[in-house]
Design a protein around this motif. Structure first.
Motif, PDB file in Angstrom:
ATOM      1  N   VAL A 122      77.783  20.761  34.797  1.00 48.15           N
ATOM      2  CA  VAL A 122      76.932  20.316  33.697  1.00 48.15           C
ATOM      3  C   VAL A 122      76.347  21.543  33.015  1.00 48.15           C
ATOM      4  O   VAL A 122      75.630  22.329  33.646  1.00 48.15           O
ATOM      5  CB  VAL A 122      75.798  19.402  34.203  1.00 48.15           C
ATOM      6  N   ALA A 123      76.677  21.733  31.744  1.00 48.80           N
ATOM      7  CA  ALA A 123      76.175  22.895  31.014  1.00 48.80           C
ATOM      8  C   ALA A 123      74.708  22.659  30.662  1.00 48.80           C
ATOM      9  O   ALA A 123      74.380  21.736  29.918  1.00 48.80           O
ATOM     10  CB  ALA A 123      76.988  23.120  29.751  1.00 48.80           C
ATOM     11  N   VAL A 124      73.835  23.484  31.230  1.00 50.02           N
ATOM     12  CA  VAL A 124      72.408  23.366  30.959  1.00 50.02           C
ATOM     13  C   VAL A 124      71.875  24.686  30.431  1.00 50.02           C
ATOM     14  O   VAL A 124      72.464  25.750  30.651  1.00 50.02           O
ATOM     15  CB  VAL A 124      71.619  22.945  32.224  1.00 50.02           C
ATOM     16  N   ASP A 125      70.742  24.606  29.731  1.00 47.48           N
ATOM     17  CA  ASP A 125      70.143  25.823  29.215  1.00 47.48           C
ATOM     18  C   ASP A 125      69.303  26.492  30.302  1.00 47.48           C
ATOM     19  O   ASP A 125      69.336  26.067  31.472  1.00 47.48           O
ATOM     20  CB  ASP A 125      69.329  25.525  27.954  1.00 47.48           C
ATOM     21  N   SER A 126      68.547  27.492  29.932  1.00 41.42           N
ATOM     22  CA  SER A 126      67.780  28.221  30.933  1.00 41.42           C
ATOM     23  C   SER A 126      66.627  27.396  31.497  1.00 41.42           C
ATOM     24  O   SER A 126      66.042  27.759  32.516  1.00 41.42           O
ATOM     25  CB  SER A 126      67.240  29.532  30.350  1.00 41.42           C
TER      26      SER A 126
ATOM     27  N   SER B 101      72.114  32.171  32.409  1.00 41.27           N
ATOM     28  CA  SER B 101      71.350  33.232  33.055  1.00 41.27           C
ATOM     29  C   SER B 101      71.078  34.337  32.043  1.00 41.27           C
ATOM     30  O   SER B 101      72.007  35.006  31.582  1.00 41.27           O
ATOM     31  CB  SER B 101      72.112  33.800  34.253  1.00 41.27           C
ATOM     32  N   ARG B 102      69.818  34.521  31.696  1.00 41.97           N
ATOM     33  CA  ARG B 102      69.466  35.615  30.799  1.00 41.97           C
ATOM     34  C   ARG B 102      69.642  36.955  31.504  1.00 41.97           C
ATOM     35  O   ARG B 102      70.016  37.950  30.890  1.00 41.97           O
ATOM     36  CB  ARG B 102      68.019  35.447  30.345  1.00 41.97           C
ATOM     37  N   ARG B 103      69.396  36.966  32.804  1.00 44.68           N
ATOM     38  CA  ARG B 103      69.484  38.198  33.583  1.00 44.68           C
ATOM     39  C   ARG B 103      70.905  38.762  33.576  1.00 44.68           C
ATOM     40  O   ARG B 103      71.111  39.968  33.433  1.00 44.68           O
ATOM     41  CB  ARG B 103      69.040  37.923  35.013  1.00 44.68           C
ATOM     42  N   PHE B 104      71.900  37.884  33.769  1.00 44.14           N
ATOM     43  CA  PHE B 104      73.288  38.340  33.880  1.00 44.14           C
ATOM     44  C   PHE B 104      74.093  38.116  32.599  1.00 44.14           C
ATOM     45  O   PHE B 104      75.260  38.497  32.537  1.00 44.14           O
ATOM     46  CB  PHE B 104      73.968  37.647  35.064  1.00 44.14           C
ATOM     47  N   GLY B 105      73.485  37.488  31.598  1.00 40.93           N
ATOM     48  CA  GLY B 105      74.120  37.358  30.291  1.00 40.93           C
ATOM     49  C   GLY B 105      75.324  36.439  30.253  1.00 40.93           C
ATOM     50  O   GLY B 105      76.211  36.608  29.416  1.00 40.93           O
ATOM     51  N   ARG B 106      75.344  35.454  31.132  1.00 43.37           N
ATOM     52  CA  ARG B 106      76.453  34.503  31.133  1.00 43.37           C
ATOM     53  C   ARG B 106      76.030  33.241  31.880  1.00 43.37           C
ATOM     54  O   ARG B 106      74.989  33.201  32.515  1.00 43.37           O
ATOM     55  CB  ARG B 106      77.709  35.106  31.784  1.00 43.37           C
ATOM     56  N   ARG B 107      76.873  32.239  31.785  1.00 42.03           N
ATOM     57  CA  ARG B 107      76.592  30.978  32.466  1.00 42.03           C
ATOM     58  C   ARG B 107      77.017  31.096  33.927  1.00 42.03           C
ATOM     59  O   ARG B 107      78.114  31.586  34.226  1.00 42.03           O
ATOM     60  CB  ARG B 107      77.340  29.836  31.772  1.00 42.03           C
ATOM     61  N   LEU B 108      76.171  30.643  34.824  1.00 45.43           N
ATOM     62  CA  LEU B 108      76.442  30.717  36.256  1.00 45.43           C
ATOM     63  C   LEU B 108      76.410  29.322  36.872  1.00 45.43           C
ATOM     64  O   LEU B 108      75.599  28.488  36.489  1.00 45.43           O
ATOM     65  CB  LEU B 108      75.411  31.589  36.980  1.00 45.43           C
ATOM     66  N   ARG B 109      77.273  29.098  37.825  1.00 46.78           N
ATOM     67  CA  ARG B 109      77.177  27.916  38.684  1.00 46.78           C
ATOM     68  C   ARG B 109      77.238  28.429  40.113  1.00 46.78           C
ATOM     69  O   ARG B 109      78.249  28.974  40.548  1.00 46.78           O
ATOM     70  CB  ARG B 109      78.316  26.913  38.418  1.00 46.78           C
ATOM     71  N   VAL B 110      76.149  28.276  40.838  1.00 43.27           N
ATOM     72  CA  VAL B 110      76.006  28.891  42.159  1.00 43.27           C
ATOM     73  C   VAL B 110      75.920  27.789  43.208  1.00 43.27           C
ATOM     74  O   VAL B 110      75.044  26.927  43.147  1.00 43.27           O
ATOM     75  CB  VAL B 110      74.755  29.789  42.214  1.00 43.27           C
TER      76      VAL B 110
ATOM     77  N   ALA C 129      65.793  25.636  42.005  1.00 48.41           N
ATOM     78  CA  ALA C 129      66.006  25.097  40.654  1.00 48.41           C
ATOM     79  C   ALA C 129      65.204  23.818  40.408  1.00 48.41           C
ATOM     80  O   ALA C 129      64.696  23.615  39.294  1.00 48.41           O
ATOM     81  CB  ALA C 129      67.501  24.852  40.416  1.00 48.41           C
ATOM     82  N   PRO C 130      65.048  22.930  41.399  1.00 47.66           N
ATOM     83  CA  PRO C 130      64.245  21.723  41.165  1.00 47.66           C
ATOM     84  C   PRO C 130      62.797  22.000  40.762  1.00 47.66           C
ATOM     85  O   PRO C 130      62.169  21.157  40.112  1.00 47.66           O
ATOM     86  CB  PRO C 130      64.316  21.007  42.520  1.00 47.66           C
TER      87      PRO C 130
ATOM     88  N   VAL D 261      61.583  28.660  32.826  1.00 44.27           N
ATOM     89  CA  VAL D 261      62.948  29.189  32.765  1.00 44.27           C
ATOM     90  C   VAL D 261      63.445  29.440  34.183  1.00 44.27           C
ATOM     91  O   VAL D 261      62.692  29.947  35.027  1.00 44.27           O
ATOM     92  CB  VAL D 261      62.985  30.490  31.940  1.00 44.27           C
ATOM     93  N   TYR D 262      64.709  29.092  34.409  1.00 45.44           N
ATOM     94  CA  TYR D 262      65.331  29.365  35.709  1.00 45.44           C
ATOM     95  C   TYR D 262      66.287  30.535  35.541  1.00 45.44           C
ATOM     96  O   TYR D 262      67.278  30.443  34.824  1.00 45.44           O
ATOM     97  CB  TYR D 262      66.090  28.133  36.202  1.00 45.44           C
TER      98      TYR D 262
END
Length: 422
Positions: free
Chosen positions: A258-262, A282-291, A300-301, A314-315
């Motif tokens: 699921v594509a979510v924002d920060s 992820s603003r820190r890594f400059g890309r979308r992450l799924r961990v 995250a909750p 922000v997460y």
């Protein structure tokens, strides 16, 4: 006429349950429904490949749904997200224009949290293949493990290695088959993953890398190229995929999850996602992450609940996870790519060591000009530690701060990582 807010959480793992806990902790007074596909109440997943297999512990989270004032619906599976018909009047209109459909019911909501996790990837073939994803999976495997059992594990990733550790300790004859060039190659890269290969042999586990499985058959594995591996039981551990197929056609954007924002908000108003199924910016890594790790499901909750309650949090974590295998504690923090430079901190053939990944300029070749002061900074993007918890703790702080580091000092295990900033 007013209506109480209604939040529906689909997925009753750690992420889903933590959303419920956090909402109530923050004073949320609306109705909460928690829907879980399994018949069990929420439980912790990391112990499944560790203490559940070896000691038979109960990983349940001891949820008190009465105290939380939550309507828990076990054994119920999300099947679709559909549009609501137009409200008869403005007073009856809800914030969301969708309803959640399950195999048993339909739920309107003001807020929907998708925490449906992930499901194991299966291999072709008619033979029985087991997995290690649920509590029931772990209990079934624990009952099987014993002296003389010929166990084939497909996949030398984190789960495969942890299962092999437990199985060989129980007296099984264990063979691990890995299509990649080394254990953990997909997660760490072949260079770092290869450092764990000797651990298998020393533990008495047969490791076969560069070996692809064509199919699972009764009695064993048919290998690519015509080979055969006999086995009494086969466990497939070649990864998972996010359980989001039920959202197809719903308007919820999917990008490897699921594509979510920060703020962990999905593309449909009122919908959030957390845990293994969430691909966050992820603003820190400059890309979308799924961990796919417990630390994300745990924290995250907090952001989801805060934002449901009207916040704007922000997460953006420094991802972290651990693995216990063959008597060693491995810990990883950060997020690296194949383009990052790997530096060893200590001898990777020794009992304890760390691997550090750096982004920034490569060291100049002999005789080449030294980069000037305007060159990009060298920063630590990820660390893997083997029985070096202090390195892990200090590296995680450096990554979180985005600090510039000195590669030469970083490579010296006698220098604390906190003292390697440039």
């Amino acid at each position: 006429m007013s209506f109480p807010e209604r939040t529906v959480v689909t997925g009753a793992g750690v992420a889903g349950f933590r959303v419920v806990e956090e909402l109530r902790r923050r004073g949320y007074s609306g109705q909460i429904t928690l829907i879980g596909a399994e018949d069990r109440p929420p439980y912790d997943r990391p112990p499944l490949s560790k203490k559940v297999l070896t000691d038979g512990i109960d990983p349940s989270l001891r949820a008190d749904f009465k105290a939380l004032d939550v309507d828990f619906r076990p054994g119920e599976t999300a099947t679709a997200l559909e549009s609501l018909p137009p409200a008869p009047d403005a007073a009856a209109a809800r914030a969301s224009a969708s309803i959640l459909v399950t195999n048993r019911d339909k739920y309107s909501f003001d807020h929907l949290v998708v925490a449906t996790g992930a499901v194991p990837v299966t291999l072709p073939g008619p033979g029985r293949q087991r997995f290690l994803r649920t509590y029931d999976d772990a209990l079934a495997l624990r009952a099987l493990l014993g002296p003389g059992l010929r166990l084939a594990i497909v996949g030398a990733g984190w789960i495969g290695a942890e299962l092999a550790t437990a199985a060989v300790a129980a007296g099984c004859q264990v063979t691990v088959v890995e299509a990649g060039p080394a254990p953990l190659a997909a997660a760490l890269g072949a260079q770092a993953g290869a450092r764990t290969a000797p651990w298998y042999e020393r533990a008495g586990v047969a490791l076969r890398t560069g070996t692809a499985v064509e199919s699972v058959q009764p009695g064993g594995l048919a290998l690519a190229g015509g080979g055969w591996l006999a086995a009494d039981e086969v466990v497939t551990a070649v990864g998972v995929r996010p359980a989001v197929g039920w959202l197809a056609g719903s308007g919820v954007a999917l990008e490897g999850g699921v594509a979510v924002d920060s703020g962990l908000r999905a593309s449909v108003p009122g919908v959030y996602a957390a845990g293994d199924c969430a691909a966050f910016e992820s603003r820190r890594f400059g890309r979308r992450l799924r961990v796919e790790h417990w630390d994300v499901a745990l924290h995250a909750p907090e952001v989801v609940a805060a934002n449901i309650c009207g916040g704007a949090e922000v997460y953006d974590p420094v991802p972290y996870f651990w693995s216990e295998q063959f008597g060693r504690m491995m810990q990883y923090a950060g997020q690296h790519t194949a383009a990052d430079r790997l530096i060893w901190r200590g001898d990777p053939e020794a009992a304890t060591w760390s691997a550090c990944w750096l982004t920034g300029p490569q060291p100049p070749a002999p005789g080449a000009a030294v980069p000037g002061p305007a060159s990009p900074a060298t920063r630590l993007t990820a660390v893997l530690t083997v029985d070096r918890p202090r390195d892990l703790l200090q590296a995680r702080r450096l990554i979180g701060a985005g600090a510039e580091v000195d590669p030469a000092r970083l490579a010296d295990p006698a220098i604390p990582l906190k003292d390697t900033t440039a």
